[in-house]
Design a protein around this motif. Structure first.
Motif, short mmCIF file in Angstrom:
data_model
loop_
_atom_site.label_atom_id
_atom_site.label_comp_id
_atom_site.label_asym_id
_atom_site.label_seq_id
_atom_site.Cartn_x
_atom_site.Cartn_y
_atom_site.Cartn_z
N LEU A 173 5.89 -0.12 -17.69
CA LEU A 173 5.95 0.98 -16.72
C LEU A 173 7.03 0.78 -15.67
CD1 LEU A 173 2.12 1.52 -16.20
CD2 LEU A 173 3.69 2.83 -17.65
N ASP A 174 7.51 -0.47 -15.54
CA ASP A 174 8.51 -0.77 -14.50
C ASP A 174 9.88 -1.07 -15.11
OD1 ASP A 174 7.50 -3.07 -15.64
OD2 ASP A 174 7.46 -4.22 -13.77
N ASP A 175 10.27 -0.29 -16.11
CA ASP A 175 11.56 -0.49 -16.76
C ASP A 175 12.69 -0.08 -15.81
OD1 ASP A 175 10.58 2.24 -17.27
OD2 ASP A 175 12.50 2.49 -18.29
N LYS A 176 13.88 -0.58 -16.11
CA LYS A 176 15.04 -0.26 -15.29
C LYS A 176 16.27 -0.17 -16.19
CE LYS A 176 16.14 -5.00 -14.03
NZ LYS A 176 16.42 -5.90 -12.94
N PRO A 177 17.37 0.39 -15.68
CA PRO A 177 18.58 0.49 -16.51
C PRO A 177 19.10 -0.90 -16.88
CG PRO A 177 18.77 1.86 -14.55
CD PRO A 177 17.54 1.01 -14.38
N ILE B 144 22.32 -2.83 -19.38
CA ILE B 144 23.75 -2.60 -19.58
C ILE B 144 23.89 -1.45 -20.57
CG2 ILE B 144 25.87 -3.60 -20.50
CD1 ILE B 144 24.83 -6.31 -19.48
N GLY B 145 24.76 -0.50 -20.29
CA GLY B 145 24.92 0.66 -21.16
C GLY B 145 23.85 1.69 -20.86
N ASN B 146 23.39 2.38 -21.89
CA ASN B 146 22.42 3.45 -21.73
C ASN B 146 20.98 3.00 -21.95
OD1 ASN B 146 24.45 5.42 -21.32
ND2 ASN B 146 24.82 5.48 -23.51
N CYS B 147 20.78 1.79 -22.44
CA CYS B 147 19.44 1.30 -22.76
C CYS B 147 18.70 0.87 -21.50
CB CYS B 147 19.52 0.13 -23.73
SG CYS B 147 20.21 0.56 -25.34
N ARG B 148 17.37 0.98 -21.55
CA ARG B 148 16.52 0.53 -20.45
C ARG B 148 15.84 -0.77 -20.87
NH1 ARG B 148 16.52 3.88 -16.44
NH2 ARG B 148 14.58 3.13 -15.52
N VAL B 149 15.50 -1.60 -19.88
CA VAL B 149 14.89 -2.91 -20.16
C VAL B 149 13.65 -3.11 -19.28
CG1 VAL B 149 17.01 -4.02 -20.93
CG2 VAL B 149 16.42 -4.07 -18.51
N GLY C 204 18.94 -14.37 -19.80
CA GLY C 204 18.68 -15.10 -18.57
C GLY C 204 17.79 -14.32 -17.62
N ALA C 205 17.63 -14.86 -16.43
CA ALA C 205 16.82 -14.23 -15.40
C ALA C 205 17.43 -12.89 -14.97
CB ALA C 205 16.71 -15.16 -14.19
N LYS C 206 16.61 -12.01 -14.48
CA LYS C 206 17.01 -10.70 -13.96
C LYS C 206 17.72 -9.85 -15.01
CE LYS C 206 17.34 -12.37 -9.25
NZ LYS C 206 18.17 -12.57 -8.08
N ASN C 207 17.29 -9.97 -16.26
CA ASN C 207 17.81 -9.15 -17.36
C ASN C 207 19.29 -9.37 -17.64
OD1 ASN C 207 15.74 -7.30 -15.63
ND2 ASN C 207 15.33 -7.17 -17.81
N VAL C 208 19.80 -10.56 -17.31
CA VAL C 208 21.22 -10.84 -17.50
C VAL C 208 21.43 -11.52 -18.85
CG1 VAL C 208 23.22 -12.12 -16.64
CG2 VAL C 208 21.65 -11.02 -15.03
#
Length: 132
Positions: free
Chosen positions: A70-74, A76-81, A111-115
């Motif tokens: 429920l807490d997804d975010k943008p 890289i690109g158009n995909c959400r994570v 890595g951390a923070k969706n990197v």
């Protein structure tokens, strides 16, 4: 090297169609869309990774995976994570996971923070991007 010559070397035939919105041809080759370079790279609405080969843009496209949080975010690109995940080539990877890059030759880690961090040790080629 001319891309049509490269395709002959690997024994592929080219499927050519007129591409809407782009002057010239769009060729579907393996997992890629190949377009002749004009003034700028063609507009692609889906997520993609492109390289330039001679006088062509070679782009691998993919659909984004659906997110299950429920807490997804943008991303890289158009995909959400979702938190604790990364995305590459439309596939979702968990934090700490190591995987092969969509370019077909380099390795990445989530890595951390969706990197997503990827090596750049090996040169991306038409064959590694589209045919493997």
């Amino acid at each position: 090297m001319d891309i049509q010559y490269m395709l002959l070397l690997v024994g592929l035939t080219i499927t050519s169609t007129t591409c809407t919105g782009i002057s010239g041809l769009k060729m579907l080759v393996g997992n890629c869309v190949v377009t002749k370079i004009r003034q700028e790279r063609p507009s692609i609405k889906r997520d993609h990774y492109c390289i330039r080969v001679g006088q062509f843009y070679v782009c691998r496209e993919w659909q984004c995976s659906r997110v299950s949080c429920l807490d997804d975010k943008p991303g890289i690109g158009n995909c959400r994570v979702c938190p604790g995940t990364c995305i590459d080539g439309g596939k979702v990877y968990r934090e700490g996971q190591v995987f092969q890059s969509v370019d077909g030759v380099n390795m990445c880690s989530c890595g951390a923070k969706n990197v997503k961090r990827c090596s750049h040790r090996r040169r991306v080629t038409f064959i590694s991007l589209c045919l493997i």
